[in-house]
Design a protein around this motif. Sequence first.
Motif, PDB file in Angstrom:
ATOM      1  N   GLY A 568      10.453  15.855 -20.979  1.00  0.00           N
ATOM      2  CA  GLY A 568       9.079  15.738 -20.501  1.00  0.00           C
ATOM      3  C   GLY A 568       8.534  17.096 -20.101  1.00  0.00           C
ATOM      4  N   ASP A 569       7.279  17.103 -19.660  1.00  0.00           N
ATOM      5  CA  ASP A 569       6.600  18.357 -19.323  1.00  0.00           C
ATOM      6  C   ASP A 569       6.667  18.676 -17.831  1.00  0.00           C
ATOM      7  N   LEU A 570       7.456  17.916 -17.084  1.00  0.00           N
ATOM      8  CA  LEU A 570       7.536  18.075 -15.636  1.00  0.00           C
ATOM      9  C   LEU A 570       8.566  19.140 -15.298  1.00  0.00           C
ATOM     10  N   HIS A 571       8.134  20.224 -14.646  1.00  0.00           N
ATOM     11  CA  HIS A 571       9.030  21.322 -14.307  1.00  0.00           C
ATOM     12  C   HIS A 571       9.208  21.398 -12.790  1.00  0.00           C
ATOM     13  N   CYS A 572      10.113  22.254 -12.372  1.00  0.00           N
ATOM     14  CA  CYS A 572      10.354  22.388 -10.937  1.00  0.00           C
ATOM     15  C   CYS A 572      10.686  23.830 -10.627  1.00  0.00           C
ATOM     16  N   GLU A 573      10.614  24.159  -9.357  1.00  0.00           N
ATOM     17  CA  GLU A 573      11.018  25.481  -8.919  1.00  0.00           C
ATOM     18  C   GLU A 573      12.534  25.526  -8.791  1.00  0.00           C
ATOM     19  N   ASP A 574      13.115  26.682  -9.115  1.00  0.00           N
ATOM     20  CA  ASP A 574      14.560  26.829  -8.974  1.00  0.00           C
ATOM     21  C   ASP A 574      14.953  26.699  -7.509  1.00  0.00           C
ATOM     22  N   GLN A 575      16.002  25.911  -7.288  1.00  0.00           N
ATOM     23  CA  GLN A 575      16.466  25.774  -5.921  1.00  0.00           C
ATOM     24  C   GLN A 575      17.441  26.894  -5.595  1.00  0.00           C
ATOM     25  N   ALA A 576      17.661  27.115  -4.338  1.00  0.00           N
ATOM     26  CA  ALA A 576      18.576  28.172  -3.928  1.00  0.00           C
ATOM     27  C   ALA A 576      19.979  27.870  -4.421  1.00  0.00           C
ATOM     28  N   LYS A 618      12.444  11.018  -2.845  1.00  0.00           N
ATOM     29  CA  LYS A 618      11.897  11.182  -1.502  1.00  0.00           C
ATOM     30  C   LYS A 618      11.258  12.553  -1.360  1.00  0.00           C
ATOM     31  N   ALA A 619      10.083  12.578  -0.704  1.00  0.00           N
ATOM     32  CA  ALA A 619       9.449  13.847  -0.377  1.00  0.00           C
ATOM     33  C   ALA A 619      10.021  14.358   0.945  1.00  0.00           C
ATOM     34  N   ALA A 620       9.679  15.584   1.297  1.00  0.00           N
ATOM     35  CA  ALA A 620      10.222  16.189   2.517  1.00  0.00           C
ATOM     36  C   ALA A 620       9.807  15.420   3.770  1.00  0.00           C
ATOM     37  N   ASP A 621       8.623  14.785   3.749  1.00  0.00           N
ATOM     38  CA  ASP A 621       8.146  14.053   4.924  1.00  0.00           C
ATOM     39  C   ASP A 621       8.659  12.618   4.981  1.00  0.00           C
ATOM     40  N   GLY A 622       9.559  12.260   4.059  1.00  0.00           N
ATOM     41  CA  GLY A 622      10.127  10.915   4.058  1.00  0.00           C
ATOM     42  C   GLY A 622       9.388   9.922   3.203  1.00  0.00           C
ATOM     43  N   SER A 623       8.203  10.272   2.695  1.00  0.00           N
ATOM     44  CA  SER A 623       7.467   9.378   1.809  1.00  0.00           C
ATOM     45  C   SER A 623       8.123   9.375   0.430  1.00  0.00           C
ATOM     46  N   TYR A 624       7.742   8.417  -0.391  1.00  0.00           N
ATOM     47  CA  TYR A 624       8.317   8.296  -1.726  1.00  0.00           C
ATOM     48  C   TYR A 624       7.314   8.735  -2.787  1.00  0.00           C
ATOM     49  N   LEU A 625       7.825   9.462  -3.766  1.00  0.00           N
ATOM     50  CA  LEU A 625       7.032   9.858  -4.927  1.00  0.00           C
ATOM     51  C   LEU A 625       7.558   9.119  -6.146  1.00  0.00           C
ATOM     52  N   LEU A 626       6.647   8.627  -6.964  1.00  0.00           N
ATOM     53  CA  LEU A 626       7.034   7.969  -8.201  1.00  0.00           C
ATOM     54  C   LEU A 626       6.413   8.723  -9.373  1.00  0.00           C
ATOM     55  N   THR A 627       7.252   9.134 -10.301  1.00  0.00           N
ATOM     56  CA  THR A 627       6.793   9.867 -11.478  1.00  0.00           C
ATOM     57  C   THR A 627       7.011   9.018 -12.719  1.00  0.00           C
ATOM     58  N   PHE A 628       5.991   8.955 -13.556  1.00  0.00           N
ATOM     59  CA  PHE A 628       6.085   8.233 -14.832  1.00  0.00           C
ATOM     60  C   PHE A 628       5.880   9.246 -15.956  1.00  0.00           C
ATOM     61  N   ILE A 629       6.849   9.348 -16.855  1.00  0.00           N
ATOM     62  CA  ILE A 629       6.744  10.226 -18.027  1.00  0.00           C
ATOM     63  C   ILE A 629       6.494   9.341 -19.241  1.00  0.00           C
ATOM     64  N   SER A 630       5.363   9.551 -19.884  1.00  0.00           N
ATOM     65  CA  SER A 630       4.946   8.691 -20.990  1.00  0.00           C
ATOM     66  C   SER A 630       5.730   8.992 -22.253  1.00  0.00           C
ATOM     67  N   ARG A 631       5.499   8.170 -23.272  1.00  0.00           N
ATOM     68  CA  ARG A 631       6.192   8.361 -24.551  1.00  0.00           C
ATOM     69  C   ARG A 631       5.809   9.682 -25.205  1.00  0.00           C
ATOM     70  N   GLU A 632       4.674  10.257 -24.802  1.00  0.00           N
ATOM     71  CA  GLU A 632       4.259  11.579 -25.316  1.00  0.00           C
ATOM     72  C   GLU A 632       4.863  12.694 -24.478  1.00  0.00           C
TER      73      GLU A 632
END
Length: 669
Positions: A568-576, A618-632
Amino acid sequence: MDTGCFSAAQRLSCHAMNPDLLKPCPEHGPPQPAAPRMKPNRNKTEQIKPELAPVVTDPKTGRSYSKGKLLGKGGFARCYEMTDLTSNKMYAVKVIPQSRVSKPHQRDKITNEIELHKTLSHKHVVKFSHHFEDQENIYIFLELCSRKSLAHIWKARHTLTEPEVRYYLRQIISGLKYLHNRGILHRDLKLGNFFINENMELRLGDFGLAAKLETVEMRKKTICGTPNYLAPEVLNRQGHGTESDVWSLGCVMYTLMCGNPPFETLDLKETYKCIKEVRYNLPSNLSPAAQKLISSVLQKAPANRLNLDQILGHEFFTKGFTPDKLPASSCVMVPELHPPSPAKKFFTKMAKSFFGKKKAKAEKIPCDDKDEKDLSRLVSGIVKCSISRQISYKTVGSNEVASPAGQLVSSLPLEPTPAEEESRKSVSRSFKGTMASSAEPCEDGSTPAAVAESAAKVLDTCLSAMPAATRNPPCLSRPEPFLWVTKWVDYSNKYGFGYQLSNHSIGVLFNEGTHFSLCDQRNTIHYCLTNNKHFTFQTSALPEQLHSQKQIVELMANYMEQNLMEGGDLHCEDQASSSPPPLLLQWVKTDHALVMLFNNGTLQVNFYTDHTKVILCKAADGSYLLTFISRERVSCTYLLSMLSEMGCSAELRHRLRYVVQLLQHHADA
C-alpha cells in the motif's frame, strides 16, 4: 513457501515466426537455427532504440507516468512497469516506437490490437486500461500481473503437478471460451502469454496476433504464432478456427506436464514435419486420464478434437482434484496440495456462496441480521478448519542458500541433525541463563488471545453504535505514524513466517516460537527467546549460536526485497533503532484472509481476493486508529470513534464484521 506480492513483471510475445527471431523463448526449448535474413540489416544508427524518458506525459490529458523496471522485450516493442504520478497506480505498459509503425499495415496492426483488446472484459483476460502516443512512442497501459507468466513458472519448475495443471487450464479455458464466444481467435496461445497476478490468478494476454473468427472460406491462411504450438491446419494453410486454439491448448498442457513441447526438435523443419504427422511421445509417467485427454486434443483433423466444454467434462478434470488456490511458493517449488476432506468441501462451498460471484453486490448494501448469522456460521467453520496455521513448536533445519532468482533453496533436510539440535539447546540455555539480566519485558497482557479479545471488543462496540451510511468519513490528513506489515512470506513448512514492516525492518517468527528482527538498515538485531524476554545486539556482536537464524532472516529479507511489491501507499517514520519493533505474537491464515496480531495491540488483516487490508492500532493518547487500504493500494486512516459516530461504507462495514467474527471465534478455538 507462500508470499505476499511479487514485484511486477510481464513479458511480450516472442513473435517467433519472424525469420530474424527464430530463437524461441525459454519455454520453446533449445534454440532453433535461424533462417536466412529476408532483408539486409539497415545502418546501425537506425537500429539503436532511444532510451525511454524517466517520465512520460499524455499530451492530451497532461497525466504523467514514471518509468519503472523493464518487464519484457520483443522484436516489436518493450514492456515497462509505469506508475501514474497522480494516483500512484501501477501498470504494465507496452511501448511501441513510432519508427516501427511508419507503414500503414504496421499502424493498422497496432490499431486493431488496441481496438480489439479494449472491448474485452473478463476475469481471466488481462485488463486493458488506456493508451496514448507522443512523437516517439505509442503507449498501451495494461493490468500489471505481478507474478510474471506461466513461462517463468515453467522455467523455474520444468514440470507441474496434475492438480496445478488443472488449476491453470480451467482458467485458460474460461478466458478462451469468452474470446471464442465473442468470435475472437487468440492465435498465439503459449506459456509466455498466460500472465499470473498477485493472487495466483491467470490472465490471458497479448492480442497482437488475435483475429475475428471467419467462415471456413474466409479464414486467414497466414502462418503466425509460435512454432512449437502451431496446429497442422495452420501449417498447411487451411486457415485458423477455434480448433487451432484448442490444439495450442493441448500443447500447453503437454509442456507443463512433460517439461517440453510435444513436437520440439533441434530442427525447425523437422518440428513442422512432426506437427503435420502428429508424431510425438506420451511419457509413461503421465496418468492414464492425462494421456487420454492430450491424445483427444492433439488430433490432426480439427473436427476430431474435443471442444472446450468437452475438455472440462473429461475425466482428467472430473475425477481429479483441482485446488481452489495455489500458494505463491508454487512459482518456484512443488506445493503441498491435499484434496479437502468432506467437511472442508462443505465449508469451501459455503465460503464461495458468501464471498464468491455475488460479493460485489453484497458489499453495496449493509449486512442485515441474516448476513450476520450466515457469516457467524461460515467463520466458525472456516476457523475450526483453518486456524491451525499458527506457531508450531517443532525444530527444523536452518541453513539455506539463495538462488540467482532470489528464491530460497534448501540445502539441508527438514529435520535437524543432532549437532543442530544441540546448538539450539545451547542457545536456549545461554539466553535463559547469562542473558536474562538484559531482557526487557513485553507489554502487559500482550498474548495473542488478549490482543484478539481487545480488538474484537472495540470493533464490535464501534459497529454496534455505527449509524447507517453510504460512504466513509473524511480521512485524517496527518495520522499518527504507526508500523504495519507491507510484505510477508510464509515459509512455515520449514522455518517460519517472515514479514517486512513499513519502516523496512524485517521480522521472522520461527516455528519453534523464537522471534528474530533485523532493524536500523540491518545493523541492529532484536531477538526474543520467549514472549517475555527481549535481547538487543549490534549485528557485529551477534552470538555465534544465532548466526544460522540470521542467515535465514536475511534470505527472507532479500527475497521480499527482490520479488514482492509494497502492500500500500501508507508510509511511516523510522523508529529509533534502540527500541524493539512490534513483536508478531501470532499469525493465522483462513481461506480468505491473513490475520496478524502484535504485542503492541496492532491487528492487521489482509484479504486475499481483492488485496484490501484492515489495520487497527492504538494511538499515543490511547484512542484507536483504523486504516483501510483499498484494492488500488490507497490508504485512509480514521479515528475509530469517528467511524462509530458517522458510519462507513458498506464495503468497509462488511470487512469489519468479518474481522470481528474471526477474532471472536479465534478466542473460542
